[in-house]
Scaffold this motif. Structure first.
Motif, PDB file in Angstrom:
ATOM      1  N   ALA A 101       0.842  -1.196   0.000  1.00  0.00           N
ATOM      2  CA  ALA A 101       0.000   0.000   0.000  1.00  0.00           C
ATOM      3  C   ALA A 101       0.878   1.248   0.000  1.00  0.00           C
ATOM      4  O   ALA A 101       1.987   1.242   0.535  1.00  0.00           O
ATOM      5  CB  ALA A 101      -0.906   0.015   1.225  1.00  0.00           C
ATOM      6  N   LEU A 102       0.364   2.288  -0.597  1.00  0.00           N
ATOM      7  CA  LEU A 102       0.952   3.609  -0.481  1.00  0.00           C
ATOM      8  C   LEU A 102       0.033   4.405   0.429  1.00  0.00           C
ATOM      9  O   LEU A 102      -1.195   4.339   0.296  1.00  0.00           O
ATOM     10  CB  LEU A 102       1.087   4.282  -1.845  1.00  0.00           C
ATOM     11  CG  LEU A 102       2.045   3.602  -2.816  1.00  0.00           C
ATOM     12  CD1 LEU A 102       2.054   4.327  -4.149  1.00  0.00           C
ATOM     13  CD2 LEU A 102       3.451   3.532  -2.232  1.00  0.00           C
ATOM     14  N   ILE A 103       0.605   5.156   1.359  1.00  0.00           N
ATOM     15  CA  ILE A 103      -0.175   5.843   2.383  1.00  0.00           C
ATOM     16  C   ILE A 103      -0.071   7.348   2.206  1.00  0.00           C
ATOM     17  O   ILE A 103       1.019   7.896   2.041  1.00  0.00           O
ATOM     18  CB  ILE A 103       0.317   5.460   3.799  1.00  0.00           C
ATOM     19  CG1 ILE A 103       0.388   3.940   3.978  1.00  0.00           C
ATOM     20  CG2 ILE A 103      -0.558   6.120   4.866  1.00  0.00           C
ATOM     21  CD1 ILE A 103      -0.914   3.196   3.868  1.00  0.00           C
ATOM     22  N   GLN A 104      -1.229   8.000   2.287  1.00  0.00           N
ATOM     23  CA  GLN A 104      -1.284   9.458   2.188  1.00  0.00           C
ATOM     24  C   GLN A 104      -1.983   9.994   3.429  1.00  0.00           C
ATOM     25  O   GLN A 104      -3.069   9.535   3.781  1.00  0.00           O
ATOM     26  CB  GLN A 104      -2.060   9.866   0.933  1.00  0.00           C
ATOM     27  CG  GLN A 104      -2.165  11.351   0.727  1.00  0.00           C
ATOM     28  CD  GLN A 104      -2.966  11.695  -0.520  1.00  0.00           C
ATOM     29  OE1 GLN A 104      -3.871  10.973  -0.904  1.00  0.00           O
ATOM     30  NE2 GLN A 104      -2.636  12.807  -1.132  1.00  0.00           N
ATOM     31  N   ASN A 105      -1.359  10.957   4.093  1.00  0.00           N
ATOM     32  CA  ASN A 105      -2.008  11.642   5.199  1.00  0.00           C
ATOM     33  C   ASN A 105      -2.996  12.648   4.646  1.00  0.00           C
ATOM     34  O   ASN A 105      -2.762  13.252   3.598  1.00  0.00           O
ATOM     35  CB  ASN A 105      -0.990  12.362   6.080  1.00  0.00           C
ATOM     36  CG  ASN A 105      -0.250  11.409   6.985  1.00  0.00           C
ATOM     37  OD1 ASN A 105      -0.839  10.522   7.586  1.00  0.00           O
ATOM     38  ND2 ASN A 105       1.047  11.589   7.087  1.00  0.00           N
ATOM     39  N   GLN A 106      -4.075  12.848   5.364  1.00  0.00           N
ATOM     40  CA  GLN A 106      -5.136  13.759   4.949  1.00  0.00           C
ATOM     41  C   GLN A 106      -4.569  15.132   4.584  1.00  0.00           C
ATOM     42  O   GLN A 106      -3.809  15.727   5.341  1.00  0.00           O
ATOM     43  CB  GLN A 106      -6.134  13.902   6.093  1.00  0.00           C
ATOM     44  CG  GLN A 106      -7.274  14.818   5.817  1.00  0.00           C
ATOM     45  CD  GLN A 106      -8.232  14.902   6.988  1.00  0.00           C
ATOM     46  OE1 GLN A 106      -7.953  14.428   8.074  1.00  0.00           O
ATOM     47  NE2 GLN A 106      -9.369  15.517   6.766  1.00  0.00           N
ATOM     48  N   GLY A 107      -4.933  15.587   3.405  1.00  0.00           N
ATOM     49  CA  GLY A 107      -4.556  16.925   2.991  1.00  0.00           C
ATOM     50  C   GLY A 107      -3.141  17.096   2.489  1.00  0.00           C
ATOM     51  O   GLY A 107      -2.736  18.197   2.141  1.00  0.00           O
ATOM     52  N   GLU A 108      -2.363  16.051   2.428  1.00  0.00           N
ATOM     53  CA  GLU A 108      -0.986  16.156   1.968  1.00  0.00           C
ATOM     54  C   GLU A 108      -0.846  15.551   0.575  1.00  0.00           C
ATOM     55  O   GLU A 108      -1.522  14.597   0.229  1.00  0.00           O
ATOM     56  CB  GLU A 108      -0.035  15.454   2.946  1.00  0.00           C
ATOM     57  CG  GLU A 108       0.010  16.106   4.316  1.00  0.00           C
ATOM     58  CD  GLU A 108       0.979  15.423   5.263  1.00  0.00           C
ATOM     59  OE1 GLU A 108       1.765  14.575   4.830  1.00  0.00           O
ATOM     60  OE2 GLU A 108       0.930  15.762   6.457  1.00  0.00           O
ATOM     61  N   ASP A 109       0.072  16.100  -0.198  1.00  0.00           N
ATOM     62  CA  ASP A 109       0.305  15.579  -1.539  1.00  0.00           C
ATOM     63  C   ASP A 109       1.401  14.526  -1.578  1.00  0.00           C
ATOM     64  O   ASP A 109       1.573  13.851  -2.573  1.00  0.00           O
ATOM     65  CB  ASP A 109       0.670  16.715  -2.508  1.00  0.00           C
ATOM     66  CG  ASP A 109      -0.548  17.569  -2.846  1.00  0.00           C
ATOM     67  OD1 ASP A 109      -1.679  17.077  -2.688  1.00  0.00           O
ATOM     68  OD2 ASP A 109      -0.352  18.718  -3.250  1.00  0.00           O
ATOM     69  N   ALA A 110       2.138  14.385  -0.487  1.00  0.00           N
ATOM     70  CA  ALA A 110       3.230  13.406  -0.442  1.00  0.00           C
ATOM     71  C   ALA A 110       2.703  12.068   0.069  1.00  0.00           C
ATOM     72  O   ALA A 110       1.707  11.998   0.789  1.00  0.00           O
ATOM     73  CB  ALA A 110       4.343  13.902   0.467  1.00  0.00           C
ATOM     74  N   LEU A 111       3.388  11.014  -0.317  1.00  0.00           N
ATOM     75  CA  LEU A 111       3.069   9.667   0.161  1.00  0.00           C
ATOM     76  C   LEU A 111       4.161   9.223   1.115  1.00  0.00           C
ATOM     77  O   LEU A 111       5.328   9.565   0.942  1.00  0.00           O
ATOM     78  CB  LEU A 111       2.973   8.698  -1.020  1.00  0.00           C
ATOM     79  CG  LEU A 111       1.849   8.989  -2.009  1.00  0.00           C
ATOM     80  CD1 LEU A 111       2.036   8.165  -3.266  1.00  0.00           C
ATOM     81  CD2 LEU A 111       0.497   8.698  -1.378  1.00  0.00           C
ATOM     82  N   GLU A 112       3.779   8.460   2.136  1.00  0.00           N
ATOM     83  CA  GLU A 112       4.753   7.952   3.098  1.00  0.00           C
ATOM     84  C   GLU A 112       5.176   6.552   2.686  1.00  0.00           C
ATOM     85  O   GLU A 112       4.357   5.751   2.240  1.00  0.00           O
ATOM     86  CB  GLU A 112       4.142   7.907   4.500  1.00  0.00           C
ATOM     87  CG  GLU A 112       3.826   9.282   5.057  1.00  0.00           C
ATOM     88  CD  GLU A 112       3.284   9.198   6.461  1.00  0.00           C
ATOM     89  OE1 GLU A 112       4.024   9.508   7.403  1.00  0.00           O
ATOM     90  OE2 GLU A 112       2.107   8.800   6.587  1.00  0.00           O
ATOM     91  N   ASN A 113       6.454   6.230   2.895  1.00  0.00           N
ATOM     92  CA  ASN A 113       6.910   4.878   2.575  1.00  0.00           C
ATOM     93  C   ASN A 113       6.836   3.991   3.813  1.00  0.00           C
ATOM     94  O   ASN A 113       6.698   4.472   4.944  1.00  0.00           O
ATOM     95  CB  ASN A 113       8.308   4.886   1.949  1.00  0.00           C
ATOM     96  CG  ASN A 113       9.396   5.302   2.911  1.00  0.00           C
ATOM     97  OD1 ASN A 113       9.429   4.862   4.052  1.00  0.00           O
ATOM     98  ND2 ASN A 113      10.301   6.147   2.451  1.00  0.00           N
ATOM     99  N   ALA A 114       6.942   2.698   3.593  1.00  0.00           N
ATOM    100  CA  ALA A 114       6.769   1.718   4.665  1.00  0.00           C
ATOM    101  C   ALA A 114       7.770   1.918   5.790  1.00  0.00           C
ATOM    102  O   ALA A 114       7.415   1.844   6.971  1.00  0.00           O
ATOM    103  CB  ALA A 114       6.876   0.303   4.095  1.00  0.00           C
TER     104      ALA A 114
END
Length: 141
Positions: free
Chosen positions: A111-124
């Motif tokens: 999965a790729l994870i995005q925090n609400q309202g952010e354009d960046a994705l977090e890595n594992a």
């Protein structure tokens, strides 16, 4: 304050309760998902137990709305057609539970994870470090 994370996955990679619970256990987190977690069927509050205490989160499944995504996020997501929104309330235990679930989805189910309202994705790796750190902070109180 509530926090929402969105996990983007391929439909066929959405884990069953058993698969998600096993992955959480393999990462050595002390989180137990309630039996009510059933992909695509459950919606809303899912009871969880974190280190012996209540720490549930809200989980909602959906289809990826590519039209609402920033171009960089859309490109990174690729063919991940399914979303899992994980919402925690202000309770620190809920925040940790949501962080653990997001980290596990990223680490074990691509999965790729995005925090609400952010354009960046977090890595594992970042998510795992954050979840462990947040759990340690919670344990210190």
């Amino acid at each position: 304050m509530a926090k929402v994370r969105t996990a983007y996955l391929k439909h066929e990679q959405v884990p069953t309760r058993m698969a998600l619970q096993d992955a959480i256990k393999n990462l050595r987190f002390k989180l137990i998902l309630d039996d009510s977690y059933t992909p695509f069927e459950c919606t809303g509050y899912i009871p969880c137990t974190l280190d012996g205490e209540d720490a549930g989160v809200e989980i909602n499944f959906g289809e990826t709305d590519f039209s609402a995504l920033a171009p960089t996020v859309k490109a990174a997501i690729g063919d991940r057609d399914t979303t899992i929104n994980i919402r925690s309330g202000a309770d620190p235990r809920e925040i940790v539970s949501a962080a653990i679930i997001a980290a596990t989805l990223a680490n074990s189910f691509e999965a790729l994870i995005q925090n609400q309202g952010e354009d960046a994705l977090e890595n594992a790796e970042e998510l795992l470090i954050s979840a462990r750190s947040t759990f340690r902070e919670l344990s210190e109180f």
